[in-house]
Write an enzyme that holds these catalytic residues in place. Structure first.
Site, PDB file in Angstrom:
ATOM      1  CD  GLU A  86     -35.542 -12.574  58.830  1.00  0.00           C
ATOM      2  OE1 GLU A  86     -36.099 -11.874  59.372  1.00  0.00           O
ATOM      3  OE2 GLU A  86     -34.833 -13.393  58.863  1.00  0.00           O
ATOM      4  CB  SER A 470      21.485   1.181  23.648  1.00  0.00           C
ATOM      5  OG  SER A 470      23.099   0.983  23.712  1.00  0.00           O
TER       6      SER A 470
END
Length: 820
Positions: A86, A470
């Site tokens: 780059e 229950s």
């Protein structure tokens, strides 16, 4: 000389004109130039990460995948690859590279096209932060001026670090740290030279040069990067050849999750979005630490998996997922490479992994397993697979492997025995949820909302309002104790056949099983889950009074039905609500607030929020509301303790078990907490929902099992002569004790040893006196017909029982002289 002077004058004019032009351009665009001072305080968009209490990554959420890294942590070969490709003169120029500009200009003059942009790394950084990607002269001018400003503000290393963390690499990866994770599943320091070159080549065109979507173009671009590194003498020829010829190894990786808890992760995500909004929650880099330990959470997940697979196996085998080829249809077997390719397309779901049967022998089979290769499946891994007929019936046990599977069958397998063996499996049809809370402050210790988040994101732990059966009874008994009834109060355990003027109908509730014992103490009635006793209690107390009492446990009063069916659990609750209610019995009657986020840190590690929960404590800061007395909670705890340990005298023929007796057989649980454990089963009509909820001093845990389709029953199973040889085999009708309790035990066996345990202490205001077991009155005896019982001071009996053993205790009666 004249020629030379003219040349000098021309150059001077050009320089002056160039300077004027540059200056004019600068002043022209200056109003539009952003302030680069913001780069000093730049905060890169970083995803939110969710961790366990012990620092294991659960998940991450964000629009962009980014793992910020310091420049010193970036391997030098990776830096060399970026600079060579780059901006090889990065450390020499001032933000704009004149040599690069001249080169690009000469190419333009000779070709008439813009083929090189002459962008430096600093200019690319300027574009990424402040400008668009339009190919326009004015954008380039602005880019150059901003780059010069950046170079004046930041050092070269600071610029390079920002660049490496900012640039885009495709697949939502931003920055080199995320790129390494997304494409290779590795940290930067583990990348090979070929992998580094691949990453360095991506910024030019992340979509077109992507190694996943376009491996050929990516490999060509990698070669260009390596050639530039070779030209810059950053690698040797041998290193170039090795890296250039390396295969493309990139594939998409998710976040580096170390603890799989997707239901919890989604709970955190939603909570963070509610608190901060989507933009901040997803992009500010928050680190959220939950209340959950990784080992406890994994134990909960495994318990859900194992328990559901156990249910599924005893109900029979539903056959292969699909069939790749069939010998009966004279179809040619698929070749191994094609099978492997086919398996790669299938997902691992929950505990099961896809496989293909390649050969079948008398009592074994050869299979090809995704990610594992070939293996032999022995008879003990498949002999459970009698045919599934429906929820109520199973076919006869198989005798040979070919009754179960054939070559070409696509099947599921799961690991068992600490992952040492494979076993034939299937994705369970019912679902399940588990919630475990710390009773002292409501911290969530574990939460699982279903078998697989891939199959369903519906979180049953928080969202599934199911009838509790229950599991409601301890709350009803608490209401009874509030009104002065005691563990020794006698209630008639007998069928109810009377007309109820309140409801206007003759309701005939039954026990399950239909066994009636006559006058029975409340301790024993709750432990044995006597339905008719609960009905008589609610009739004695009044439905409204009971409903008001239930609302104290954090329930919406408007959703509590005011009819007698409430006594048998017609109320719908979520597993989280049940666990919260039961925590009150463990902690002395305090209603804690469940929470699962312990603290929130910003991207720099600063704590920005820390949960300060309400606590179950007396006279302390941030005290939770006490909804029932400490003494009331203790009595309920005692009755539920008897549900585990039973009572009476087995040598004298009076011993009995409660509905939770299976816990007694768990050595890890009894070694961890001794007898200091309490629990309650729950089963609804037609067995559509099954529950088990129980607690120690340090954990309150609820497990629910049922079908998402509420119309489906969990059914029953017949005995499998080869598989069900142990005494703990589960057959007959499904129920809370058979379906949910085993999952609870599997989890608590792993979880309880990880937490300190305390004895069930006796609170002040509770007395302990010896009573006669038959009458509930005081007793002079000290044999198996008596026991010491707990009473809230002032409610203990004052009369002694008769020596003849007749039941003459205080028994409540209704208008028809029937025991209530």
């Amino acid at each position: 000389m004249k020629w030379f002077k003219r040349l000098i004058y021309t150059l001077l004019v050009c320089i002056i004109l160039g300077g004027v032009t540059v200056g004019s351009l600068y002043f022209y665009v200056k109003p539009e130039l952003p302030s680069v001072e913001t780069l000093r305080e730049v905060r890169l968009q970083t995803p939110m990460q969710v961790f366990t209490a012990d620092g294991e990554l659960i998940s991450q959420f964000g629009e962009k995948r980014r793992i910020p890294v310091k420049l010193e942590d970036v391997p030098q070969p990776l830096i060399d690859a970026f600079l060579a490709t780059e901006d090889s003169r990065f450390y020499q120029h001032f933000g704009v590279d004149p040599i690069g500009v001249a080169r690009a200009f000469s190419v333009l003059l000779t070709t008439g096209e813009i083929q090189e942009g002459a962008s430096t790394i600093t200019m690319q950084l300027a574009r990424n932060f402040f400008l668009s990607f339009d190919r326009a002269w004015m954008r380039k001018v602005k880019e150059s001026f901003i780059a010069v400003h950046i170079e004046q503000l930041l050092s070269k290393d600071e610029i390079l670090e920002l660049y490496l963390n900012k640039i885009t690499f495709g697949h939502r990866a931003h920055g080199v740290g995320a790129a390494a994770q997304v494409y290779y599943g590795k940290p930067l320091n583990e990348l090979t030279l070929a992998q580094m070159a691949t990453i360095a080549g991506l910024p030019k065109a992340p979509s077109n040069l992507n190694p996943i979507s376009n491996p050929t173009a990516s490999k060509a671009r990698r070669r260009v990067v390596l050639l530039r590194m070779l030209d810059e003498k950053k690698i040797t020829r041998a290193e170039f050849e090795e890296a250039a010829n390396a295969p493309v190894t990139a594939r998409r990786h998710g976040a580096e999750v170390t603890v799989h808890a997707p239901y919890l992760a989604e709970m955190v995500r939603q909570e963070m979005v509610d608190r901060y909004g989507e933009d901040k929650a997803y992009n500010e880099g928050y680190r959220v630490y939950t209340t959950i330990r990784s080992d406890v959470q994994l134990a909960a997940r495994q318990a859900i998996w194992d328990n559901l697979h156990s249910y599924d196996e005893r109900h029979g085998y539903r056959g292969p997922v699909s069939i790749l080829w069939s010998a009966e249809k004279n179809e040619e077997p698929v070749k191994e490479p094609a099978i492997r390719q086919y398996l790669e397309q299938l997902r691992v779901i929950g505990a099961v992994t896809p496989a293909v049967v390649t050969a079948v022998k008398e009592q074994s089979a050869e299979v090809l397993v995704k990610g594992e290769g070939k293996l032999t499946l022995p008879w003990k891994a498949m002999h459970w697979a009698r045919e599934y007929l429906n929820e109520e019936r199973q076919g006869p046990p198989p005798e040979t492997a070919d009754e179960i599977m054939q070559p070409g069958h696509v099947i599921w397998l799961r690991r068992v025995n600490d992952n040492s063996e494979w076993r034939l499996a299937q994705i369970p049809e019912p679902s399940s949820a588990v919630v475990s809370l710390r009773p002292d402050d409501g911290a969530v210790a574990a939460v699982v909302g279903g078998y697989s988040f891939q199959l369903s994101q519906y979180n049953r732990a928080l969202q599934a309002e199911r009838q509790v059966g229950s599991n409601i009874k301890p709350l009803i008994y608490s209401a009874a104790f509030e009104e002065g009834l005691t563990l020794a109060t006698l209630v008639n355990d007998a069928p109810i056949n009377q007309w109820n003027s309140g409801s206007g109908i003759a309701w005939r509730p039954k026990n399950s099983p239909e066994v009636y014992e006559g006058p029975i103490r409340l301790r024993k009635a709750l432990a044995k889950s006597k339905n008719v006793v609960s009905v008589r209690l609610i009739r004695e107390l009044g439905v409204k009074k009971v409903a008001d009492h239930l609302a104290k446990f954090g329930l919406d009063r408007s959703k509590i039905p005011e009819n007698e069916s409430l006594s048998l659990g017609s109320l719908s609750m979520t597993p989280m609500q049940v666990a919260r209610a039961y925590a009150a019995f463990s902690n002395g009657g305090f209603l804690v607030e469940p929470y699962f986020i312990k603290r929130i840190e910003d991207a720099d590690g600063n704590v920005i929020e820390e949960t300060d929960p309400v606590r179950a404590c007396f006279d302390c800061d941030n005290q939770a509301p006490q909804v029932i007395s400490e003494q009331n909670a203790f009595l309920v705890e005692q009755a539920m303790n008897s549900a585990v340990w039973g009572g009476g005298s087995w040598p004298n023929g009076t011993g009995w078990n409660g509905t939770s007796w299976r816990i007694q057989r768990s050595k890890p649980i009894t070694e961890a907490v001794g007898r200091n454990i309490a629990g309650k089963t729950g089963t609804t009509n037609d067995v559509r929902d099954t529950w088990f909820s129980g607690f120690t001093s340090d954990l309150a845990t609820t497990v629910w099992v049922g079908f998402d389709d509420v119309s489906r029953k969990l059914g029953r199973t017949s005995k499998h002569p080869e598989v069900d040889s142990s005494q703990q085999a589960i057959t007959g009708g499904e129920a809370g004790a058979k379906t949910a309790l085993p999952g609870w035990i599997l989890f608590m066996e792993k979880a309880l040893p990880l937490f300190p345990s305390r004895d069930f202490g006796i609170p002040p205001g509770v007395v302990n006196v010896r009573i006669d077991l038959e009458s509930g009155k005081l007793s002079h005896k000290s044999d198996h017909t008596t026991r010491f019982e707990y009473f809230i001071r002032g409610t203990e009996p004052t009369e002694y029982s008769r020596d003849n053993g007749q039941s003459n205790g205080d028994i409540f009666e209704d208008d028809d002289d029937d025991l209530f």
